[in-house]
Write a protein that holds these residues in place. Structure first.
Motif, PDB file in Angstrom:
ATOM      1  N   GLN A  63       0.849  -1.266   0.050  1.00  4.12           N
ATOM      2  CA  GLN A  63      -0.041   0.000  -0.009  1.00  4.12           C
ATOM      3  C   GLN A  63       0.858   1.015  -0.089  1.00  4.12           C
ATOM      4  OE1 GLN A  63      -3.177  -0.672  -0.513  1.00  4.12           O
ATOM      5  NE2 GLN A  63      -2.713  -2.840  -0.481  1.00  4.12           N
ATOM      6  N   THR A  64       0.410   2.588  -0.214  1.00  5.48           N
ATOM      7  CA  THR A  64       0.873   3.479  -0.210  1.00  5.48           C
ATOM      8  C   THR A  64       0.378   4.749   0.478  1.00  5.48           C
ATOM      9  OG1 THR A  64      -0.189   4.152  -2.449  1.00  5.48           O
ATOM     10  CG2 THR A  64       2.134   3.117  -2.908  1.00  5.48           C
ATOM     11  N   GLU A  88     -13.581   8.306   6.083  1.00  2.00           N
ATOM     12  CA  GLU A  88     -12.353   8.146   5.402  1.00  2.00           C
ATOM     13  C   GLU A  88     -12.491   6.490   4.873  1.00  2.00           C
ATOM     14  OE1 GLU A  88      -7.739   8.448   4.277  1.00  2.00           O
ATOM     15  OE2 GLU A  88      -8.459   8.134   6.573  1.00  2.00           O
ATOM     16  N   GLY A  90      -9.900   3.690   3.886  1.00  2.00           N
ATOM     17  CA  GLY A  90      -8.671   3.509   3.521  1.00  2.00           C
ATOM     18  C   GLY A  90      -7.826   4.148   4.352  1.00  2.00           C
ATOM     19  N   SER A  93      -1.473   4.851   6.225  1.00  2.00           N
ATOM     20  CA  SER A  93      -0.710   5.559   7.067  1.00  2.00           C
ATOM     21  C   SER A  93      -1.375   6.409   7.978  1.00  2.00           C
ATOM     22  CB  SER A  93       0.384   6.512   6.139  1.00  2.00           C
ATOM     23  OG  SER A  93      -0.152   7.603   5.698  1.00  2.00           O
ATOM     24  N   GLN A  96      -3.759  11.241   5.643  1.00  2.00           N
ATOM     25  CA  GLN A  96      -4.960  11.818   5.156  1.00  2.00           C
ATOM     26  C   GLN A  96      -6.048  12.188   6.257  1.00  2.00           C
ATOM     27  OE1 GLN A  96      -6.383  12.631   1.620  1.00  2.00           O
ATOM     28  NE2 GLN A  96      -7.231  14.041   3.252  1.00  2.00           N
ATOM     29  N   GLU A 111     -10.099   0.783   7.797  1.00  2.82           N
ATOM     30  CA  GLU A 111      -8.858   0.141   6.864  1.00  2.82           C
ATOM     31  C   GLU A 111      -9.292  -1.568   7.004  1.00  2.82           C
ATOM     32  OE1 GLU A 111      -6.188   0.929   5.314  1.00  2.82           O
ATOM     33  OE2 GLU A 111      -5.941  -1.356   5.115  1.00  2.82           O
ATOM     34  N   ARG A 112      -8.903  -2.184   5.751  1.00  2.00           N
ATOM     35  CA  ARG A 112      -9.285  -3.497   5.656  1.00  2.00           C
ATOM     36  C   ARG A 112      -8.009  -4.319   6.269  1.00  2.00           C
ATOM     37  NH1 ARG A 112      -6.948  -5.570   1.194  1.00  2.00           N
ATOM     38  NH2 ARG A 112      -8.387  -7.444   1.241  1.00  2.00           N
ATOM     39  N   ILE A 113      -6.752  -3.746   5.982  1.00  4.47           N
ATOM     40  CA  ILE A 113      -5.564  -4.766   6.399  1.00  4.47           C
ATOM     41  C   ILE A 113      -5.310  -4.438   7.812  1.00  4.47           C
ATOM     42  CG2 ILE A 113      -3.132  -5.044   5.986  1.00  4.47           C
ATOM     43  CD1 ILE A 113      -3.484  -4.111   3.071  1.00  4.47           C
ATOM     44  N   ASP A 138     -14.404  -3.923   6.005  1.00  6.05           N
ATOM     45  CA  ASP A 138     -14.409  -3.385   4.559  1.00  6.05           C
ATOM     46  C   ASP A 138     -15.240  -2.259   4.445  1.00  6.05           C
ATOM     47  OD1 ASP A 138     -15.098  -3.188   1.908  1.00  6.05           O
ATOM     48  OD2 ASP A 138     -16.346  -5.032   1.840  1.00  6.05           O
ATOM     49  N   GLY A 139     -14.438  -1.160   4.053  1.00  8.84           N
ATOM     50  CA  GLY A 139     -15.201   0.124   4.275  1.00  8.84           C
ATOM     51  C   GLY A 139     -16.211   0.429   2.949  1.00  8.84           C
ATOM     52  N   THR A 155      -9.851   6.614   0.036  1.00 10.54           N
ATOM     53  CA  THR A 155      -8.449   6.833  -0.743  1.00 10.54           C
ATOM     54  C   THR A 155      -8.106   5.611  -1.274  1.00 10.54           C
ATOM     55  OG1 THR A 155      -7.898   6.156   1.532  1.00 10.54           O
ATOM     56  CG2 THR A 155      -8.165   8.822   0.936  1.00 10.54           C
ATOM     57  N   VAL A 211     -10.297  -2.895  -2.354  1.00  8.61           N
ATOM     58  CA  VAL A 211     -10.736  -4.258  -2.276  1.00  8.61           C
ATOM     59  C   VAL A 211     -12.005  -4.470  -1.511  1.00  8.61           C
ATOM     60  CG1 VAL A 211     -10.020  -6.594  -1.839  1.00  8.61           C
ATOM     61  CG2 VAL A 211      -8.373  -4.614  -2.874  1.00  8.61           C
TER      62      VAL A 211
HETATM   63  N1  SAH Z   1      -5.221   7.566   3.239  1.00  9.08           N
HETATM   64  C1  SAH Z   1      -4.123   6.736   3.152  1.00  9.08           C
HETATM   65  C2  SAH Z   1      -3.853   5.996   1.705  1.00  9.08           C
HETATM   66  C3  SAH Z   1      -3.574   4.723   1.790  1.00  9.08           C
HETATM   67  S1  SAH Z   1      -3.479   3.468   0.414  1.00  9.08           S
HETATM   68  C4  SAH Z   1      -2.925   7.429   3.689  1.00  9.08           C
HETATM   69  O1  SAH Z   1      -3.007   8.698   3.597  1.00  9.08           O
HETATM   70  O2  SAH Z   1      -1.795   7.185   3.922  1.00  9.08           O
HETATM   71  C5  SAH Z   1      -5.229   3.150   0.455  1.00  9.08           C
HETATM   72  C6  SAH Z   1      -5.656   2.260   1.703  1.00  9.08           C
HETATM   73  O3  SAH Z   1      -6.967   1.868   1.521  1.00  9.08           O
HETATM   74  C7  SAH Z   1      -4.715   0.913   1.969  1.00  9.08           C
HETATM   75  O4  SAH Z   1      -4.365   0.843   3.070  1.00  9.08           O
HETATM   76  C8  SAH Z   1      -5.524  -0.157   1.601  1.00  9.08           C
HETATM   77  O5  SAH Z   1      -5.365  -1.402   2.523  1.00  9.08           O
HETATM   78  C9  SAH Z   1      -7.014   0.423   2.172  1.00  9.08           C
HETATM   79  N2  SAH Z   1      -8.184  -0.263   1.468  1.00  9.08           N
HETATM   80  C10 SAH Z   1      -8.432  -0.698   0.208  1.00  9.08           C
HETATM   81  N3  SAH Z   1      -9.687  -1.376   0.187  1.00  9.08           N
HETATM   82  C11 SAH Z   1     -10.156  -1.035   1.357  1.00  9.08           C
HETATM   83  C12 SAH Z   1     -11.694  -1.234   1.903  1.00  9.08           C
HETATM   84  N4  SAH Z   1     -12.452  -2.030   1.169  1.00  9.08           N
HETATM   85  N5  SAH Z   1     -11.935  -0.889   3.195  1.00  9.08           N
HETATM   86  C13 SAH Z   1     -11.030  -0.354   3.884  1.00  9.08           C
HETATM   87  N6  SAH Z   1      -9.656  -0.041   3.403  1.00  9.08           N
HETATM   88  C14 SAH Z   1      -9.493  -0.302   2.373  1.00  9.08           C
END
Ligand code: SAH
Length: 218
Positions: A63-64, A88, A90, A93, A96, A111-113, A138-139, A155, A211
């Motif tokens: 991820q980024t 939000e 995702g 980090s 955001q 966050e899903r991870i 799962d967002g 995001t 995802v």
């Molecule tokens: N807003 C973050 C961007 C992270 S990248 C920042 O400022 O760093 C996107 C993130 O979305 C990843 O961590 C990924 O795991 C998460 N993500 C992807 N699908 C998701 C979902 N369905 N629900 C929640 N998080 C999700």
């Protein structure tokens, strides 16, 4: 002030001038938040000196953390005021969310991870971001118990706009989401009023995949 933090403050000021103001972001709240939040603390120690560069950086688990300008552009598009409750999708980090937390009343972030969720939750506590509420799930299903939201920001890149998120927007609410295929997306802004939703295309972008149930299926 320690020498290190003076160095990063200098990097941050240069980032705001060269990447954010120079490309047309004018919202004073957004500029002030970008000048305040210590972006280098949201990346691994080895990457701290690169944290204010004009690019995304890896944060683990493939991820980024988004490029600073994208964070500013999406935040400005949300048109936040200090009573707003923001969702939000995702957390990643947490950068955001930290920017949003400077401008809104409360930020709900999903966050899903699991490893990222835990790590970032700890960081919010350490940095005293007490108006950020985190959730591991799962967002793409939103956060029904806390809805409606004044603003929703996704995001990660979605194949299309999850209907359930539009339903969790308050009247006069704003939703910003990257929509497209897995290689490139358009940043879409939705504005909801009594009559329905209005859609604006803010331009191209590139995000990791959203995802989930109403996103990509891996
Ligand atoms: N807003 C973050 C961007 C992270 S990248 C920042 O400022 O760093 C996107 C993130 O979305 C990843 O961590 C990924 O795991 C998460 N993500 C992807 N699908 C998701 C979902 N369905 N629900 C929640 N998080 C999700």
């Amino acid at each position: 002030m320690k020498k290190e933090s003076i160095k990063y403050e200098h990097f941050r000021e240069r980032m705001v001038q060269k990447q954010i103001e120079a490309r047309g972001i004018t919202d004073p709240g957004v500029l002030s938040a970008m000048r305040t939040v210590p972006r280098h603390l949201f990346v691994d120690e080895a990457l701290m000196d690169q944290a204010y560069g004009d690019f995304p950086l890896p944060i683990g688990d493939q991820q980024t953390i988004s490029q600073p300008y994208i964070v500013a552009e999406m935040t400005e598009a949300l048109q936040l005021s200090e009573e707003d409750r923001v969702l939000e999708i995702g957390t990643g980090s947490g950068y955001q969310a930290a920017i949003l937390a400077k401008l809104a009343y409360r930020v709900y972030t999903i966050e899903r991870i699991h490893s990222l969720y835990l790590k970032t939750r700890k960081l919010f506590d350490k940095l005293y971001y007490y108006n950020i509420v985190t959730k591991y799930s799962d967002g793409t299903a939103g956060w029904r118990d806390e809805s409606p939201f004044d603003a929703i920001i996704v995001t990660a890149g979605a194949p299309d706009i999850p209907e359930v998120l539009v339903n969790q927007l308050a009247v006069h609410g704003r939703l910003v989401i990257p929509v497209g295929d897995q290689y490139s997306q358009s940043l879409i802004k939705l504005y909801k009023d009594e009559g329905g939703v209005r859609e604006t295309n803010l331009g191209g972008c590139r995000f990791v995949k959203l995802v989930g149930e109403c996103g990509w299926r891996i």
